[in-house]
Design an enzyme around this catalytic site. Structure first.
Site, PDB file in Angstrom:
ATOM      1  N   HIS A 182       0.856  -1.181   0.000  1.00 51.53           N
ATOM      2  CA  HIS A 182       0.000   0.000   0.000  1.00 51.53           C
ATOM      3  C   HIS A 182       0.895   1.235   0.000  1.00 51.53           C
ATOM      4  CE1 HIS A 182      -3.863  -1.995   1.787  1.00 51.53           C
ATOM      5  NE2 HIS A 182      -3.263  -2.772   0.891  1.00 51.53           N
ATOM      6  N   GLU A 194       1.153   3.855   1.840  1.00 54.30           N
ATOM      7  CA  GLU A 194       1.747   4.233   3.126  1.00 54.30           C
ATOM      8  C   GLU A 194       2.910   3.313   3.489  1.00 54.30           C
ATOM      9  OE1 GLU A 194      -2.689   5.241   3.341  1.00 54.30           O
ATOM     10  OE2 GLU A 194      -1.480   3.590   2.585  1.00 54.30           O
ATOM     11  N   CYS A 230      -5.877   2.130   5.797  1.00 50.82           N
ATOM     12  CA  CYS A 230      -6.532   0.885   6.198  1.00 50.82           C
ATOM     13  C   CYS A 230      -5.922   0.424   7.526  1.00 50.82           C
ATOM     14  CB  CYS A 230      -6.337  -0.178   5.114  1.00 50.82           C
ATOM     15  SG  CYS A 230      -4.651  -0.849   5.057  1.00 50.82           S
ATOM     16  N   CYS A 269      -2.105  -0.308   7.295  1.00 51.61           N
ATOM     17  CA  CYS A 269      -1.280   0.885   7.178  1.00 51.61           C
ATOM     18  C   CYS A 269      -1.280   1.705   8.461  1.00 51.61           C
ATOM     19  CB  CYS A 269      -1.751   1.719   5.995  1.00 51.61           C
ATOM     20  SG  CYS A 269      -1.439   0.906   4.405  1.00 51.61           S
TER      21      CYS A 269
END
Length: 150
Positions: free
Chosen positions: A47, A49, A77, A80
């Site tokens: 992801h 991040e 999420c 993250c």
């Protein structure tokens, strides 16, 4: 924030890695940035991040990003958010919400519900095994005078 949004937009228009971008800033400098690479890198943990945090940690040569701010094009999420907390980042700033993401097919609600449940109640079948043997590693860690606590 504009840089994180630009990364998300470039990704959304590009190869389909996901419309997410993130930037880590420390002492007024960008030290890490990333866009979503889940599908392009065949990595469910890639992801934006996480990619940005990995880059920032490499740049500082540290697992701690104490004093940093992460700018994300979307509310993180649970994975993250946990990475942000583990990295000891001081501040999170985001643009789109998880509800905005859900409207375009990125719905994290199930993950949030699963994390809140005790292991035996999650949808993922889970059992504990060989705790006594595994305790040896914890005992060795506790006794290691060279360990680096985090």
């Amino acid at each position: 924030m504009r840089r994180a949004i630009a990364l998300s937009l470039r990704n959304a228009r590009g190869t389909g890695g996901g419309p997410f971008g993130a930037v880590v800033v420390h002492k007024g400098r960008v030290i890490g940035s990333g866009s979503n690479r889940v599908t392009t890198g065949c990595d469910p943990t890639a992801h934006a991040e996480i990619v940005a945090i990995r880059a920032a940690c490499r740049r500082l040569r540290s697992f701690s990003l104490d004093g940093a701010t992460i700018y994300s094009s979307c509310e993180p999420c649970p994975m993250c958010l946990a990475a942000i907390l583990w990295a000891r980042i001081d501040r999170l700033v985001f643009a789109n919400t998880r509800a905005d993401a859900a409207r375009i097919g990125f719905d994290d609600a199930w993950f949030y519900r699963q994390v809140a449940l005790p292991p035996g109640r999650r949808d993922l079948p889970t059992r504990r095994l060989l705790r006594g043997e595994a305790q040896q590693a914890f005992k060795a860690w506790a006794a290691n005078p060279r360990k680096v606590a985090y």
